[in-house]
Write an enzyme that holds these catalytic residues in place. Structure first.
Site, PDB file in Angstrom:
ATOM      1  N   ARG A 149     -12.594   1.967  -1.367  1.00 60.20           N
ATOM      2  CA  ARG A 149     -11.610   2.285  -2.413  1.00 60.20           C
ATOM      3  C   ARG A 149     -10.907   0.989  -2.779  1.00 60.20           C
ATOM      4  NH1 ARG A 149      -6.276   3.473  -2.951  1.00 60.20           N
ATOM      5  NH2 ARG A 149      -5.687   5.174  -4.340  1.00 60.20           N
TER       6      ARG A 149
ATOM      7  N   LYS B  72      -3.790  -4.434   0.588  1.00 64.27           N
ATOM      8  CA  LYS B  72      -2.758  -3.841   1.461  1.00 64.27           C
ATOM      9  C   LYS B  72      -1.981  -4.883   2.256  1.00 64.27           C
ATOM     10  CE  LYS B  72      -4.308   0.851   1.480  1.00 64.27           C
ATOM     11  NZ  LYS B  72      -4.946   1.974   2.140  1.00 64.27           N
TER      12      LYS B  72
END
Ligand code: HH2
Length: 302
Positions: free
Chosen positions: A271, A237
């Site tokens: 995740r 991210k």
């Protein structure tokens, strides 16, 4: 196929969050579980277009299973900041053939969707988890999952993907995210969904600045205290780009560091895009933690 990573010694953990009922599966949360991302989108922020035909998607899922993945999360609508909404029929046309092909793959299948219509259709195909980045804020979404056996991942997001990164403001991000997740979990339970099917997720990068994301990751033990399994997605991210200056395809070391910090803070499910590297990192982390624990000392939260 590699052997499953070793079951770790259970540390301090509430009975409530030690197992997750997940459709056809019951998962033990005594060691951190690895959820592998399978994006069937042309435009996901880190791997858009790579697995968007059924053959390559199934190949990638098979590789993740060989590498030790515990659950597979299929997504057919990008939720990256500014992403457009994908019509339900297009989302389903991407999902259905892959779900059918993976139905008997031996791992729980999760679908990352915000649309009740998509939820109902994939639940009819037997998927085991619905991962709703809008936290089941639509009553129809709750209705869609309530008469299934699927697990429900309730994620926190401020606003929606189109606008969420435009100056997100909180008074106290940690308290507000925790309260929202507790409220949504209560709403699911009020609709008859047992706690043993509910997972919560602070939604790293969803309507949050770097400081918000860091505060949430640093205070995961406070979320774990709610007694529900906690899922964290930080893989590749932009917060990692902000911290390291690395482009999205060079964020693996940063992703692993953040993943381990989340697990040390008590996260039960991570995740990730890079399954073999994550599984290896967790093996080492667990071995050290278990050895440390057996000497009578404790590290980490659980
Ligand atoms: N992050 C993304 C998508 N779905 N779901 C949960 N529960 N938690 C997350 O942190 C999360 C999520 C973003 O990652 P990715 O799926 O790779 O990107 P895109 O949304 O662009 O497809």
């Amino acid at each position: 196929m590699r052997p499953p990573h070793p079951v770790q010694t259970a540390l301090i953990q509430t009975a409530d969050s030690s197992r997750l009922r997940c459709g056809r599966f019951e998962l033990t949360l005594k060691r951190p579980l690895v959820m592998g991302v399978l994006n069937l989108t042309p435009d996901s922020f880190s791997d858009g277009g790579r697995w968007s035909d059924t053959g390559s998607a199934v190949e990638h899922a098979t590789a993740m299973i060989d590498d030790g993945v515990d659950l597979i999360d299929l997504g057919a609508e990008s939720t990256r900041p500014g992403a457009p909404i994908v019509p339900a029929d297009l989302e389903l046309s991407r999902l259905v053939p892959v779900i059918r092909a993976l139905a008997d793959c031996g791992r729980p299948l999760s679908v990352d969707t915000r649309k009740p219509q998509v939820m109902r259709a994939v639940l009819d195909l037997g998927v085991d988890m619905i991962n709703d980045v809008s936290g089941f804020s639509d009553p129809q979404a709750i209705a869609a999952v309530s008469d299934s056996r699927a697990a429900c991942c309730v994620m926190h997001m401020l606003g929606d993907p189109l606008t969420m990164q435009q100056d997100p403001v909180y008074r106290d991000v940690v308290r507000e995210v925790r309260e929202m997740l507790a409220d949504r979990a209560e709403a699911l339970q009020a609709a008859g969904i047992d706690r043993s099917r509910i997972v919560i997720d602070p939604g790293i990068g969803f309507g949050k600045t770097l400081e918000h994301n860091l505060a949430l990751l640093a205070s995961l033990p406070g979320l774990v205290e709610l007694g529900l399994p906690v899922l964290v997605g930080v893989s590749r991210k932009s917060m990692l780009g902000a911290l390291t200056g690395r482009a999205v395809d060079r964020r693996l070391p940063a992703s692993l560091a953040a993943m381990l910090a989340a697990v040390a803070g008590g996260a039960h499910i991570v995740r990730v895009h890079d399954v073999p590297e994550t599984v290896d990192a967790l093996r080492v982390w667990q071995a050290i933690r278990d050895a440390h624990h057996s000497t009578g000392n404790t590290i980490g939260q659980r």
